[in-house]
Motif scaffolding. Structure first.
Motif, PDB file in Angstrom:
ATOM      1  N   PRO A 156       0.821  -1.224   0.000  1.00 61.31           N
ATOM      2  CA  PRO A 156       0.000   0.000   0.000  1.00 61.31           C
ATOM      3  C   PRO A 156       0.847   1.264   0.000  1.00 61.31           C
ATOM      4  O   PRO A 156       0.478   2.262  -0.631  1.00 61.31           O
ATOM      5  CB  PRO A 156      -0.808  -0.112   1.298  1.00 61.31           C
ATOM      6  CG  PRO A 156      -0.821  -1.558   1.618  1.00 61.31           C
ATOM      7  CD  PRO A 156       0.511  -2.070   1.167  1.00 61.31           C
ATOM      8  N   LEU A 157       1.982   1.224   0.696  1.00 64.19           N
ATOM      9  CA  LEU A 157       2.869   2.386   0.731  1.00 64.19           C
ATOM     10  C   LEU A 157       3.465   2.650  -0.645  1.00 64.19           C
ATOM     11  O   LEU A 157       3.577   3.807  -1.069  1.00 64.19           O
ATOM     12  CB  LEU A 157       3.985   2.170   1.753  1.00 64.19           C
ATOM     13  CG  LEU A 157       3.570   2.183   3.233  1.00 64.19           C
ATOM     14  CD1 LEU A 157       4.741   1.785   4.116  1.00 64.19           C
ATOM     15  CD2 LEU A 157       3.055   3.560   3.631  1.00 64.19           C
ATOM     16  N   ARG A 158       3.846   1.587  -1.353  1.00 60.04           N
ATOM     17  CA  ARG A 158       4.384   1.759  -2.716  1.00 60.04           C
ATOM     18  C   ARG A 158       3.347   2.440  -3.609  1.00 60.04           C
ATOM     19  O   ARG A 158       3.676   3.355  -4.375  1.00 60.04           O
ATOM     20  CB  ARG A 158       4.755   0.399  -3.309  1.00 60.04           C
ATOM     21  CG  ARG A 158       5.977  -0.260  -2.719  1.00 60.04           C
ATOM     22  CD  ARG A 158       6.422  -1.422  -3.585  1.00 60.04           C
ATOM     23  NE  ARG A 158       7.453  -2.228  -2.929  1.00 60.04           N
ATOM     24  CZ  ARG A 158       7.206  -3.346  -2.260  1.00 60.04           C
ATOM     25  NH1 ARG A 158       5.978  -3.792  -2.188  1.00 60.04           N
ATOM     26  NH2 ARG A 158       8.186  -4.008  -1.695  1.00 60.04           N
ATOM     27  N   LYS A 159       2.121   1.980  -3.533  1.00 56.65           N
ATOM     28  CA  LYS A 159       1.064   2.528  -4.382  1.00 56.65           C
ATOM     29  C   LYS A 159       0.782   3.991  -4.032  1.00 56.65           C
ATOM     30  O   LYS A 159       0.583   4.827  -4.913  1.00 56.65           O
ATOM     31  CB  LYS A 159      -0.212   1.701  -4.232  1.00 56.65           C
ATOM     32  CG  LYS A 159      -0.097   0.295  -4.795  1.00 56.65           C
ATOM     33  CD  LYS A 159      -1.391  -0.486  -4.610  1.00 56.65           C
ATOM     34  CE  LYS A 159      -1.270  -1.896  -5.195  1.00 56.65           C
ATOM     35  NZ  LYS A 159      -2.509  -2.689  -5.003  1.00 56.65           N
ATOM     36  N   GLU A 160       0.769   4.274  -2.730  1.00 59.17           N
ATOM     37  CA  GLU A 160       0.481   5.644  -2.295  1.00 59.17           C
ATOM     38  C   GLU A 160       1.615   6.582  -2.706  1.00 59.17           C
ATOM     39  O   GLU A 160       1.370   7.710  -3.159  1.00 59.17           O
ATOM     40  CB  GLU A 160       0.293   5.658  -0.779  1.00 59.17           C
ATOM     41  CG  GLU A 160      -0.350   6.926  -0.237  1.00 59.17           C
ATOM     42  CD  GLU A 160      -1.801   7.076  -0.644  1.00 59.17           C
ATOM     43  OE1 GLU A 160      -2.343   8.178  -0.478  1.00 59.17           O
ATOM     44  OE2 GLU A 160      -2.387   6.083  -1.142  1.00 59.17           O
ATOM     45  N   GLU A 212      10.785   3.170   4.516  1.00 60.76           N
ATOM     46  CA  GLU A 212      12.178   2.881   4.849  1.00 60.76           C
ATOM     47  C   GLU A 212      12.297   2.261   6.237  1.00 60.76           C
ATOM     48  O   GLU A 212      13.174   1.412   6.476  1.00 60.76           O
ATOM     49  CB  GLU A 212      13.013   4.161   4.781  1.00 60.76           C
ATOM     50  CG  GLU A 212      14.499   3.982   5.044  1.00 60.76           C
ATOM     51  CD  GLU A 212      15.153   2.987   4.097  1.00 60.76           C
ATOM     52  OE1 GLU A 212      16.127   2.329   4.527  1.00 60.76           O
ATOM     53  OE2 GLU A 212      14.706   2.875   2.939  1.00 60.76           O
ATOM     54  N   TYR A 213      11.403   2.638   7.143  1.00 58.19           N
ATOM     55  CA  TYR A 213      11.417   2.065   8.492  1.00 58.19           C
ATOM     56  C   TYR A 213      11.174   0.557   8.447  1.00 58.19           C
ATOM     57  O   TYR A 213      11.846  -0.217   9.141  1.00 58.19           O
ATOM     58  CB  TYR A 213      10.356   2.748   9.360  1.00 58.19           C
ATOM     59  CG  TYR A 213      10.235   2.150  10.748  1.00 58.19           C
ATOM     60  CD1 TYR A 213      11.199   2.407  11.713  1.00 58.19           C
ATOM     61  CD2 TYR A 213       9.156   1.337  11.077  1.00 58.19           C
ATOM     62  CE1 TYR A 213      11.097   1.867  12.990  1.00 58.19           C
ATOM     63  CE2 TYR A 213       9.044   0.784  12.349  1.00 58.19           C
ATOM     64  CZ  TYR A 213      10.018   1.050  13.293  1.00 58.19           C
ATOM     65  OH  TYR A 213       9.917   0.499  14.547  1.00 58.19           O
ATOM     66  N   ILE A 214      10.215   0.137   7.612  1.00 60.62           N
ATOM     67  CA  ILE A 214       9.923  -1.294   7.472  1.00 60.62           C
ATOM     68  C   ILE A 214      11.106  -2.021   6.841  1.00 60.62           C
ATOM     69  O   ILE A 214      11.458  -3.124   7.245  1.00 60.62           O
ATOM     70  CB  ILE A 214       8.640  -1.515   6.639  1.00 60.62           C
ATOM     71  CG1 ILE A 214       7.438  -0.884   7.358  1.00 60.62           C
ATOM     72  CG2 ILE A 214       8.393  -3.000   6.406  1.00 60.62           C
ATOM     73  CD1 ILE A 214       6.150  -0.938   6.550  1.00 60.62           C
ATOM     74  N   ILE A 217      13.719  -2.659   9.406  1.00 63.57           N
ATOM     75  CA  ILE A 217      13.374  -3.795  10.263  1.00 63.57           C
ATOM     76  C   ILE A 217      13.687  -5.096   9.543  1.00 63.57           C
ATOM     77  O   ILE A 217      14.200  -6.052  10.130  1.00 63.57           O
ATOM     78  CB  ILE A 217      11.894  -3.745  10.672  1.00 63.57           C
ATOM     79  CG1 ILE A 217      11.619  -2.495  11.514  1.00 63.57           C
ATOM     80  CG2 ILE A 217      11.506  -4.995  11.452  1.00 63.57           C
ATOM     81  CD1 ILE A 217      10.172  -2.336  11.917  1.00 63.57           C
ATOM     82  N   ARG A 218      13.378  -5.147   8.228  1.00 59.18           N
ATOM     83  CA  ARG A 218      13.722  -6.336   7.439  1.00 59.18           C
ATOM     84  C   ARG A 218      15.225  -6.586   7.485  1.00 59.18           C
ATOM     85  O   ARG A 218      15.670  -7.715   7.677  1.00 59.18           O
ATOM     86  CB  ARG A 218      13.283  -6.152   5.981  1.00 59.18           C
ATOM     87  CG  ARG A 218      11.861  -6.574   5.687  1.00 59.18           C
ATOM     88  CD  ARG A 218      11.640  -6.572   4.182  1.00 59.18           C
ATOM     89  NE  ARG A 218      10.313  -7.032   3.822  1.00 59.18           N
ATOM     90  CZ  ARG A 218       9.895  -7.162   2.565  1.00 59.18           C
ATOM     91  NH1 ARG A 218      10.713  -6.829   1.569  1.00 59.18           N
ATOM     92  NH2 ARG A 218       8.677  -7.608   2.300  1.00 59.18           N
ATOM     93  N   ARG A 219      16.012  -5.519   7.292  1.00 51.85           N
ATOM     94  CA  ARG A 219      17.474  -5.674   7.305  1.00 51.85           C
ATOM     95  C   ARG A 219      17.953  -6.199   8.668  1.00 51.85           C
ATOM     96  O   ARG A 219      18.848  -7.044   8.739  1.00 51.85           O
ATOM     97  CB  ARG A 219      18.142  -4.335   6.996  1.00 51.85           C
ATOM     98  CG  ARG A 219      17.881  -3.815   5.596  1.00 51.85           C
ATOM     99  CD  ARG A 219      18.699  -2.565   5.310  1.00 51.85           C
ATOM    100  NE  ARG A 219      18.258  -1.933   4.079  1.00 51.85           N
ATOM    101  CZ  ARG A 219      17.489  -0.843   4.029  1.00 51.85           C
ATOM    102  NH1 ARG A 219      17.112  -0.240   5.162  1.00 51.85           N
ATOM    103  NH2 ARG A 219      17.121  -0.330   2.880  1.00 51.85           N
ATOM    104  N   LYS A 220      17.347  -5.675   9.723  1.00 51.93           N
ATOM    105  CA  LYS A 220      17.721  -6.101  11.070  1.00 51.93           C
ATOM    106  C   LYS A 220      17.400  -7.569  11.273  1.00 51.93           C
ATOM    107  O   LYS A 220      18.200  -8.318  11.852  1.00 51.93           O
ATOM    108  CB  LYS A 220      17.000  -5.243  12.107  1.00 51.93           C
ATOM    109  CG  LYS A 220      17.409  -5.538  13.538  1.00 51.93           C
ATOM    110  CD  LYS A 220      16.714  -4.603  14.516  1.00 51.93           C
ATOM    111  CE  LYS A 220      17.138  -4.907  15.949  1.00 51.93           C
ATOM    112  NZ  LYS A 220      16.458  -3.996  16.916  1.00 51.93           N
ATOM    113  N   SER A 257      18.546  -6.696  -0.456  1.00 53.75           N
ATOM    114  CA  SER A 257      17.590  -7.795  -0.324  1.00 53.75           C
ATOM    115  C   SER A 257      16.336  -7.377   0.441  1.00 53.75           C
ATOM    116  O   SER A 257      15.265  -7.967   0.250  1.00 53.75           O
ATOM    117  CB  SER A 257      18.248  -8.991   0.382  1.00 53.75           C
ATOM    118  OG  SER A 257      18.717  -8.620   1.667  1.00 53.75           O
ATOM    119  N   ALA A 258      16.449  -6.364   1.290  1.00 55.74           N
ATOM    120  CA  ALA A 258      15.291  -5.910   2.064  1.00 55.74           C
ATOM    121  C   ALA A 258      14.196  -5.345   1.174  1.00 55.74           C
ATOM    122  O   ALA A 258      13.022  -5.334   1.544  1.00 55.74           O
ATOM    123  CB  ALA A 258      15.716  -4.857   3.080  1.00 55.74           C
TER     124      ALA A 258
END
Length: 282
Positions: A156-160, A212-214, A217-220, A257-258
């Protein structure tokens, strides 16, 4: 085949008797020794039964699936399913269960079978799910589950963001004319336009920050795995068609990769493993 093994198979194969061809069922349940030649599946099952470990795995698959079905619907009728398709899927599941080296893989096979029986999906997808249940290890399931879970927030963020960028591109030409030196626009018009411009940019920046926050978290989460192990695990998910890089080949692609996205195959597979299909049917 020992008498004890034959008795175990008689118990396990009662489930198959409702979906297999009558002749094969009778052969299997009556005297497995003389069942050879009935079908390829018969030969496969007899071959698997030669190993006690493999027998235990297949029993776990069949008994576990039966228990899930009875819990979901005590009146479930195998006769109302697509028998040929169920037979084919059971063959794949049984052979895969015999090769499974962990109970978690057998549990995934059960989840896929159960999910298909209560919420049928195209055969090609289900057969792929059964293969994935065997091929993926627990670490890869952890990675994939988190990617699928976070994808529901990222998409949804990508679309917005894409929508805001389109609006920005269309508006910039008009803004340049209005705000250019010598423009006849009034002070109030300039003020209103600058306010709208700032509001739009703030909204886009907020969306980008959340996105970017998400990713952070993926990278972490990815860093929880050994730095040499993760590339192998993740690349395997890519090769199997579960994740992909939408920016591949572009100058903007940093190889992060994130930022990879999940395919429909990944989403459908995890939907079966998490049991969401059983919730939808209630």
């Amino acid at each position: 085949m020992k008498e004890e093994e034959i008795d175990n198979w008689k118990k396990a194969l009662t489930i198959l008797s409702k979906v297999m061809l009558p002749g094969i069922s009778l052969a299997l349940l009556g005297d497995p020794v003389y069942a050879q030649g009935a079908t390829t599946l018969t030969l496969e099952i007899l071959g698997l039964a030669q190993s006690e470990a493999k027998l235990k795995r297949v029993e776990s698959l069949l008994f576990g699936t039966e228990a899930l079905l009875k819990k979901h619907n005590p009146n479930f009728d195998f006769g109302k399913t697509n028998n040929q398709e169920v037979r084919d899927l059971l063959e794949i599941a049984i052979i895969n269960a015999s090769k499974a080296n962990s109970e978690s893989k057998i549990e995934r096979l059960r989840s896929v079978l159960f999910g298909h029986l209560i919420d049928p999906q195209p055969y090609d997808y289900i057969s792929r799910y059964l293969d994935l249940a065997l091929k993926l290890n627990d670490s890869q399931i952890r990675i994939l589950k988190y990617y699928v879970d976070t994808e529901s927030n990222l998409e949804p963020l990508r679309k917005e963001m894409a929508k805001f960028i389109k609006v920005k591109v269309r508006a910039e030409e008009a803004e340049r004319r209005v705000l250019a030196p010598g423009s006849r626009a009034s002070t109030q018009q300039r003020k209103v336009l600058k306010h709208k411009q700032q509001e739009r940019d703030n909204n886009l920046e907020s969306l980008q920050h959340e996105f970017e926050y998400i990713l952070k978290i993926r990278r972490k989460r990815n860093m929880e795995f050994d730095e040499d192990e993760f590339p192998f695990l993740f690349n395997d998910l890519r090769v199997l068609g579960l994740v992909y890089n939408a920016s591949e080949g572009r100058a903007s692609d940093g190889g992060d990769s994130a930022g990879y996205r999940c395919t429909a195959l990944a989403k459908g597979f995890m939907r079966y493993l998490t049991g969401e299909e059983s919730l939808e049917g209630q």
